[in-house]
Design a protein around this motif. Sequence first.
Motif, PDB file in Angstrom:
ATOM      1  N   LEU A  97       1.001  -1.092   0.069  1.00 16.76           N
ATOM      2  CA  LEU A  97      -0.254  -0.070   0.381  1.00 16.76           C
ATOM      3  C   LEU A  97       0.841   1.267   0.222  1.00 16.76           C
ATOM      4  N   GLN A  98       0.670   2.354  -0.842  1.00 22.81           N
ATOM      5  CA  GLN A  98       0.955   3.822  -0.024  1.00 22.81           C
ATOM      6  C   GLN A  98      -0.396   4.542  -0.782  1.00 22.81           C
ATOM      7  N   VAL A  99      -0.021   5.530  -0.307  1.00 17.25           N
ATOM      8  CA  VAL A  99      -0.952   7.047  -0.058  1.00 17.25           C
ATOM      9  C   VAL A  99      -1.244   8.099  -1.756  1.00 17.25           C
ATOM     10  N   LEU A 128       2.998   4.563   3.749  1.00 16.93           N
ATOM     11  CA  LEU A 128       1.290   5.189   4.545  1.00 16.93           C
ATOM     12  C   LEU A 128       1.784   5.455   5.864  1.00 16.93           C
ATOM     13  N   ASP A 152      -5.770   8.985  -1.496  1.00 21.17           N
ATOM     14  CA  ASP A 152      -6.743   7.904  -1.980  1.00 21.17           C
ATOM     15  C   ASP A 152      -5.387   6.465  -1.743  1.00 21.17           C
ATOM     16  N   VAL A 153      -5.416   5.388  -1.719  1.00 19.33           N
ATOM     17  CA  VAL A 153      -4.980   3.877  -0.924  1.00 19.33           C
ATOM     18  C   VAL A 153      -4.473   3.692  -2.731  1.00 19.33           C
ATOM     19  N   VAL A 178      -3.098   0.105  -4.087  1.00 15.53           N
ATOM     20  CA  VAL A 178      -2.695  -1.121  -3.595  1.00 15.53           C
ATOM     21  C   VAL A 178      -2.159  -1.992  -5.164  1.00 15.53           C
ATOM     22  N   TYR A 234      -9.145   6.601   0.531  1.00 23.15           N
ATOM     23  CA  TYR A 234      -8.594   6.386   2.228  1.00 23.15           C
ATOM     24  C   TYR A 234      -9.625   6.718   2.966  1.00 23.15           C
ATOM     25  N   LEU A 267      -5.240   1.507   8.640  1.00 20.67           N
ATOM     26  CA  LEU A 267      -5.584   2.746   7.905  1.00 20.67           C
ATOM     27  C   LEU A 267      -5.605   4.007   8.817  1.00 20.67           C
TER      28      LEU A 267
END
Length: 159
Positions: free
Chosen positions: A38-40, A51, A63-64, A66, A132, A155
Amino acid sequence: MKFLRIFMIGLLFIGLIASTGYALEQNQNRLKIEDITLQVFDRSTNKLSPLSPLPNPYGMDMDVLVTVKVRGNQTPPSNQVVQPQKIRLVVDGKEYTTAATGKVSSWKETQTRSVFIAPEKEISYIPFLIEYKCYPNVAFTASVSTSSLWKSFPLSCAE
């Protein structure tokens, strides 16, 4: 004699169906889920970040991203056309209650994408973009054919 002939044709037909099903199953089982990361994505700055720490502590305007790492079989069955397969991502956040938010309902979301890995490639990364939402524990499950992987991530947001 006629019964024996019908019986033999029936057996041949069952064998043909079984072998076709096995070939299709082998074709479908050629992909394996290896990892979920995961990254933001911050929409206000157009930037990706880890994250933690969050670029916005309240999870707003984010947003995430994935990413599902998929490994393909390097030796697909000969003389067979390999069709793209459907990869599914299920996001599952359990309901929770805090003094600041009160009761927050559970969150369930499913996304599906097609994935194809050419025989000369080994790995592909499949992206999914999810809004998110602040949940202390979110389960991400990726599956393709009979391969599946589950990972849990917080999260979190400032209260």
